[in-house]
Design an enzyme around this catalytic site. Structure first.
Site, PDB file in Angstrom:
ATOM      1  N   HIS A 296       0.825  -1.218   0.000  1.00 29.84           N
ATOM      2  CA  HIS A 296       0.000   0.000   0.000  1.00 29.84           C
ATOM      3  C   HIS A 296       0.857   1.265   0.000  1.00 29.84           C
ATOM      4  O   HIS A 296       0.321   2.375   0.004  1.00 29.84           O
ATOM      5  CB  HIS A 296      -0.933   0.018   1.216  1.00 29.84           C
ATOM      6  CG  HIS A 296      -1.963  -1.067   1.186  1.00 29.84           C
ATOM      7  ND1 HIS A 296      -2.862  -1.215   0.150  1.00 29.84           N
ATOM      8  CD2 HIS A 296      -2.227  -2.084   2.055  1.00 29.84           C
ATOM      9  CE1 HIS A 296      -3.635  -2.271   0.387  1.00 29.84           C
ATOM     10  NE2 HIS A 296      -3.260  -2.826   1.529  1.00 29.84           N
TER      11      HIS A 296
ATOM     12  N   ASP B 155      -2.904 -10.493  -2.748  1.00 31.85           N
ATOM     13  CA  ASP B 155      -3.447 -10.068  -1.456  1.00 31.85           C
ATOM     14  C   ASP B 155      -4.935  -9.766  -1.605  1.00 31.85           C
ATOM     15  O   ASP B 155      -5.391  -9.406  -2.680  1.00 31.85           O
ATOM     16  CB  ASP B 155      -2.691  -8.807  -1.018  1.00 31.85           C
ATOM     17  CG  ASP B 155      -2.934  -8.426   0.426  1.00 31.85           C
ATOM     18  OD1 ASP B 155      -2.058  -8.711   1.263  1.00 31.85           O
ATOM     19  OD2 ASP B 155      -3.993  -7.828   0.703  1.00 31.85           O
TER      20      ASP B 155
ATOM     21  N   HIS C  35      -6.438  -7.307  -0.448  1.00 37.69           N
ATOM     22  CA  HIS C  35      -6.580  -5.867  -0.659  1.00 37.69           C
ATOM     23  C   HIS C  35      -5.908  -5.471  -1.962  1.00 37.69           C
ATOM     24  O   HIS C  35      -4.879  -6.044  -2.337  1.00 37.69           O
ATOM     25  CB  HIS C  35      -5.931  -5.085   0.482  1.00 37.69           C
ATOM     26  CG  HIS C  35      -6.471  -5.445   1.833  1.00 37.69           C
ATOM     27  ND1 HIS C  35      -5.836  -6.338   2.658  1.00 37.69           N
ATOM     28  CD2 HIS C  35      -7.598  -5.048   2.473  1.00 37.69           C
ATOM     29  CE1 HIS C  35      -6.545  -6.464   3.780  1.00 37.69           C
ATOM     30  NE2 HIS C  35      -7.624  -5.698   3.685  1.00 37.69           N
TER      31      HIS C  35
ATOM     32  N   ASP D 273      -4.387 -12.874   2.876  1.00 34.76           N
ATOM     33  CA  ASP D 273      -5.674 -12.570   3.500  1.00 34.76           C
ATOM     34  C   ASP D 273      -6.858 -12.950   2.616  1.00 34.76           C
ATOM     35  O   ASP D 273      -8.000 -12.679   2.960  1.00 34.76           O
ATOM     36  CB  ASP D 273      -5.737 -11.099   3.954  1.00 34.76           C
ATOM     37  CG  ASP D 273      -4.905 -10.176   3.094  1.00 34.76           C
ATOM     38  OD1 ASP D 273      -4.549 -10.587   1.960  1.00 34.76           O
ATOM     39  OD2 ASP D 273      -4.618  -9.048   3.524  1.00 34.76           O
TER      40      ASP D 273
HETATM   41 ZN   LIG Z   1      -4.009  -7.252   2.559  1.00 34.16          ZN
END
Ligand SMILES: [Zn+2]
Ligand SMILES: [Zn+2]
Lengths: 557, 450
Positions: free
Chosen positions: B110, B149, B151, B238
């Site tokens: 991120h 991931d 996200h 995740d």
């Molecule tokens: Zn993540």
């Protein structure tokens, strides 16, 4: 007065120390009759000494190492409860291996129950095949020994005369395959080891020595003779540990030293970092199997005084193989020993023969020059390996930031040489490494000196899980309940201390442990949602490692 | 020939956390350690463990504009995680190992090009740092990053959005239901790197089977066609069915077979917060798969509740079809229709720093150069919680920048230095490997040396 005895494969060495002085030393051949050799060595050093004056006797031995190397033990079957994870095909312990259902997870929670019927059937098959020694090991049995205990109970009921060794009692660290090997070798060697212990005790009794008797472990610590019966594999490789401690006792305190033990066929290297011998980060390897036995970091390279030297494409080649004695002692081909003899660096064998041997290489130079080249090559091999050992030590994995940041480059101050070939070579090695050289006095009995001065060490690793209200002790495989919902970091430390003392007492070394260091003290939270529901405390305590005393360098050559 | 091993750096950073109850905390890799050690993974002859090293500040500056300085945004823990990734990437490139898995904390995907603070537990982008390191030191050209991931890897996307030589493919839970709320199909890269960014938003509950459909039908063929010199798996875990932050239903074995098919040169751990129920199993399965070992015995204690859904599967098929079309037609599309015909492409961005709780406003400007990927400028303003607003101007020159872009970039730099609007001005010159920052208040110019 202290006695150290090293029972090696060929020689039994003994020393008698009073304070920091070597009063007597002896070297006798190790015969089939172990008791006889021990008595001979004892008698030599005990001349004129009252047995009551002896405070402590420590043995180091390669008995177990040799037993395993020569496979002089009855066959042992291995029963594993691995549950899910790596493929079961990966378990290759060079012996009958049985896998049964059941699983425990990393926190010691039972995930899959044992299947008694399956186990009974598999035990029956083992019996049919003639096994009556069994090592039982479960994945994460160090976190929960339930399954191992259940199997032991089953075996006891069905086959009362079998010998069973459980994984959690002989190797509490994480690493199932290595724990299996520990259990396997324990099961294999226990009987013969007990016989050795009996001989040792008998020898002491016969000479009226009532002092405490200990055995040296691979990590350089000592265990009381009787206590060591439970963990004979811990005594494996006590030879190299003894020689390292011996040199440690003979070099100035606090220095960083490389111990170079140059024998006939191999050169053994060990490191003493700021006065403490370096332990290998993982367990030692025994007969190609990896164990959980902590040992000193010792490296053996296949170059010694008797190594055959050849010419390959016009260059000197150190073959790494022994073909017999050096040329100067009537052997078949030139060796580093011949080179040392030519250069008059040692006084062994016939110099004319040595010159002749070197000449057989057919180098286009004087035997003198050729000998120098040989020495250069040998030194180069040893120095490269020493540098690699330091480098590997620096590159050991670290799992915490502070650990990684405190890593530093260390280079030796001293090269300490022991063993037959050391005299001629150490100076060259030291020069290459830019160090001082040291040829300690009494180096020929360094092993026995190391045993004599070795300190008893007790380590204790406690892991408490407050959510499950349980704790485990890695070294003994003990598993207990906490019964304290407010269990704190201080409680963890206190509990660890209590168990360290208990352990020291059961080993009979309570009065000798001295100061206790905290090796690790960590807390991990268990969070469910956004709340802390428990903590894992990880505490490792250790008594001071190393030697009891230094030994005076009187009479040094 | 010697068979190469799978390299592993396991750096759990047991002494680093954001806060004691934060998902990214000390014990995140504790049970993974227990599992790996108990299984004897590090003893397998197919695996070699390495100690991490620290990335240099310069390695960070090759990717990020840290405000005001690298030191300010980057702790030792970050340098170790990035350094471990570099170490393995380098060893793979030098053919010292077959592939590598950096099992490290803290994560990084991120972290965007400009760093005012921590976003989604990340400060610096480990994968991007490896990419720029390998380009600088080894001249490696084409790289594919597959972000697995749950996200969206908005940081990695941001850094390579205008980079035609980096293929960035991310699958993740649909941004309408999860942080950071981006990663939709129309985010396809800028005018100079169109369709080098592909986003695959997953509907809730996506299973292994559906994911492997996407992998086989879309991701693998695209990667194959792109012909990367180096493949990185930005390995977030995740997407596991037990993860507390995500709602996707992948299993440990699903992750393993993904890696078996993708054959990444390097995997770098990203997220994954089911520290007991997923991480030990997923990490182990991935390691086994990368080392060419049998992972069929790896099994989570609680099996997943798989719900089949025709509606979801149709939705996924539709996404795959759409992206395949875009990929197939990427060179035929009239980019001016999408991006306009200006010589400088400009876009505005608003970036939220969730950990620290402030916004950054950016104007990003890309030169659409015919000779090279073009240089980029970023005008960025952030109101840090601890002080007044900070305004910075950043210029980045790609390693393959042409001389006219280089000249223009330096003109921009000296103009910005004289502009009273900016507190700090930066130039990231990847051609010369020179990274300069200018502090307008002190009038000091700093060249990053190491
Ligand atoms: Zn993540
Ligand atoms: Zn250009």
């Amino acid at each position: 007065m202290l006695i150290g005895i090293d029972v090696g494969g060929t020689c039994t060495d003994a020393v008698l120390l009073r304070k920091d002085k070597v009063l007597a030393k002896a070297k006798v051949p190790t015969g089939e009759d172990l008791l006889g050799s021990l008595m001979k060595a004892l008698d030599k050093i005990m001349e004129g000494v009252q047995p009551a004056e002896i405070k402590r006797v420590v043995f180091s031995t390669t008995i177990i190492t040799n037993l395993i190397a020569e496979k002089k033990y009855e066959k042992v079957a291995v029963m594993i409860i691995p549950g899910p994870g790596i493929s079961h095909e990966k378990y290759n312990f060079k012996t009958e291996t049985v896998i049964v259902d059941g699983a425990v997870d990393y926190r010691g929670r039972e995930i899959i129950k044992l299947n008694e019927q399956e186990i009974k059937e598999k035990l029956f098959l083992l019996e049919q095949k003639g096994y009556h020694k069994l090592a039982v090991v479960g994945k994460f049995s160090n976190r929960n020994n339930l399954h191992e205990n259940q199997i032991e109970t089953l075996v006891r009921g069905l086959y009362p005369d079998w010998q069973v060794v459980l994984g959690h009692r002989v190797g509490g660290k994480l690493n199932l395959p290595r724990r299996v090997v520990n259990a396997y070798y324990t099961c294999a060697t226990q009987e013969k080891y007990s016989k050795f212990i009996n001989s040792v005790e008998e020898a002491l009794i016969k000479r009226g020595i009532g002092a405490d008797a200990y055995i040296l472990k691979a990590d350089g610590g000592t265990l009381p003779l009787r206590a060591s019966e439970k963990v004979p594999v811990e005594t494996i490789f006590s030879g190299p540990a003894a020689s390292t401690l011996g040199v440690q006792a003979l070099v100035p305190p606090g220095q960083t030293a490389v111990v170079v033990d140059i024998g006939g066929t191999t050169t053994d290297l060990a490191l003493i970092l700021s006065g403490e011998p370096l332990l290998s980060s993982k367990g030692v390897q025994v007969d190609e199997l990896l164990t959980q036995v902590r040992g000193l970091s010792v490296r053996s390279i296949p170059v010694g005084g008797d190594t055959a030297v050849e010419l390959s494409e016009g260059r000197i080649l150190i073959t790494g193989k022994r073909k017999g004695f050096p040329y100067c002692q009537g052997g078949p081909c030139p060796t580093p020993t011949d080179a040392l003899r030519v250069l008059n660096l040692i006084d062994l064998g016939d110099r004319d023969l040595a010159v002749k041997g070197i000449s057989t290489l057919g180098l286009n130079c004087s035997p003198q020059k050729a000998a120098e080249q040989i020495i250069d090559e040998v030194v180069k091999i040893i120095v490269t390996e020493i540098q690699r050992m330091f480098l590997e030590w620096e590159q050991e994995p670290a799992y915490r930031i502070w650990e990684l940041l405190q890593k530093r480059s260390v280079r030796p101050d001293i090269v300490a040489g022991v063993g037959g070939g050391a005299i001629g070579l150490v100076e060259h090695i030291a020069r290459e490494l830019n160090c001082k050289k040291l040829l300690p006095a009494h180096a020929e009995v360094a092993n026995a000196i190391g045993a004599a001065v070795a300190r008893p060490t007790v380590q204790l690793s406690l892991r408490a899980d407050t959510e499950r209200q349980v704790f485990t002790v890695e070294e003994t495989g003990y598993q207990g309940k906490l019964n304290n919902t407010k269990f704190s970091e201080k409680d963890a430390l206190d509990l660890a201390n209590e168990w360290l003392n208990r352990q020291a007492k059961s080993l009979g070394v309570l009065c000798e442990i001295g100061e206790v260091e905290i090796i690790r003290q960590e807390v991990f939270n268990m969070v469910r949602g956004w709340h802390t529901t428990g903590r894992i405390f990880d505490v490792v305590l250790q008594t001071k490692r190393g030697i009891l005393q230094y030994v005076e360098q009187g009479g040094s050559k | 020939m010697k068979t190469l091993k799978t390299g592993l750096v396991f750096f759990p950073a047991f002494d680093w956390s954001i806060s004691p109850t934060h998902p990214e905390r000390e014990e995140r890799l504790l049970y993974t350690r227990d599992q790996l050690f108990e299984e004897g993974i590090m003893d397998l002859p197919e695996i070699e463990e390495f100690a991490p090293r620290l990335a240099l500040k310069k390695d960070v500056a090759r990717v990020h504009f840290c405000v005001p300085q690298v030191d300010y945004q980057v702790l030792k823990a970050h340098l170790i995680a990035a350094g471990a990734s570099i170490l393995l990437g380098e060893k793979v490139y030098r053919k010292e190992i077959k592939n590598g898995f950096a099992l490290v904390r803290p994560p990084g995907h991120h972290a965007m090009r400009v760093v005012h603070g921590n976003r989604g537990f990340c400060n610096i982008n480990n994968e991007a740092i490896v990419v720029e390191y390998l380009r600088h030191h080894y001249g490696i050209k084409k790289i594919a990053i597959i972000d697995t991931d749950v996200h969206h890897g908005d940081g990695t996307q941001d850094i390579f959005y205008h980079d035609p030589d980096v293929l960035y493919i991310s699958f993740h839970q649909d941004g309408r239901t999860i942080f950071p709320g981006t990663g939709f199909i129309p985010e396809l890269g800028g005018p100079t790197a169109f369709a080098r960014t592909l986003n695959i938003p997953l509907p809730l509950g996506t299973t292994d089977e559906e994911l492997h459909f996407i992998l086989d039908q879309l991701i693998l063929p695209v990667v194959q066609e792109f012909k990367p010199d180096f493949i990185i798996n930005s390995a977030g875990q995740d997407n596991h069915y037990t993860d507390p932050l995500g709602s996707i239903c992948m299993t440990a074995r699903g992750y393993a077979s993904l890696n078996e098919k993708l054959k990444p040169d390097l995997a770098v751990l990203e997220g994954g917060y089911a520290i007991e129920t997923a991480l030990p199993y997923v990490n182990m399965a991935i390691i086994l798969a990368m080392a060419g070992q049998d992972y069929s015995y790896v099994q989570e204690p609680q099996p997943p509740q798989i719900r089949k859904s025709t509606k979801r599967f149709n939705e996924i098929k539709e996404i795959v079809t759409q992206l395949k079309d875009i990929w197939r037609n990427k060179d035929k599309i009239n980019l001016n229709q999408i991006f306009g015909s200006e010589e400088y492409f400009q876009r505005k961005k608003s970036i939220y720093y969730d950990t620290d709780g402030f916004h950054e406003e950016q104007v990003e400007r890309v030169k659409r150069c015919k000779e090279c990927p073009g240089y980029i400028t970023i005008d960025s303003k952030a109101v840090h919680s601890w002080r007044d607003s900070v305004k910075v101007f950043c210029i980045t020159l790609p390693i393959t920048a042409c001389s006219s872009c280089q000249n223009e970039a330096y003109e921009n730099y000296s103009d910005a230095r004289n502009n009273r609007r900016y507190d700090y001005v930066y130039i990231q010159d990847k051609v010369k490997d020179v990274f300069i920052s200018y502090n307008r208040k002190t009038k000091q110019e700093l060249y990053l040396e190491d």
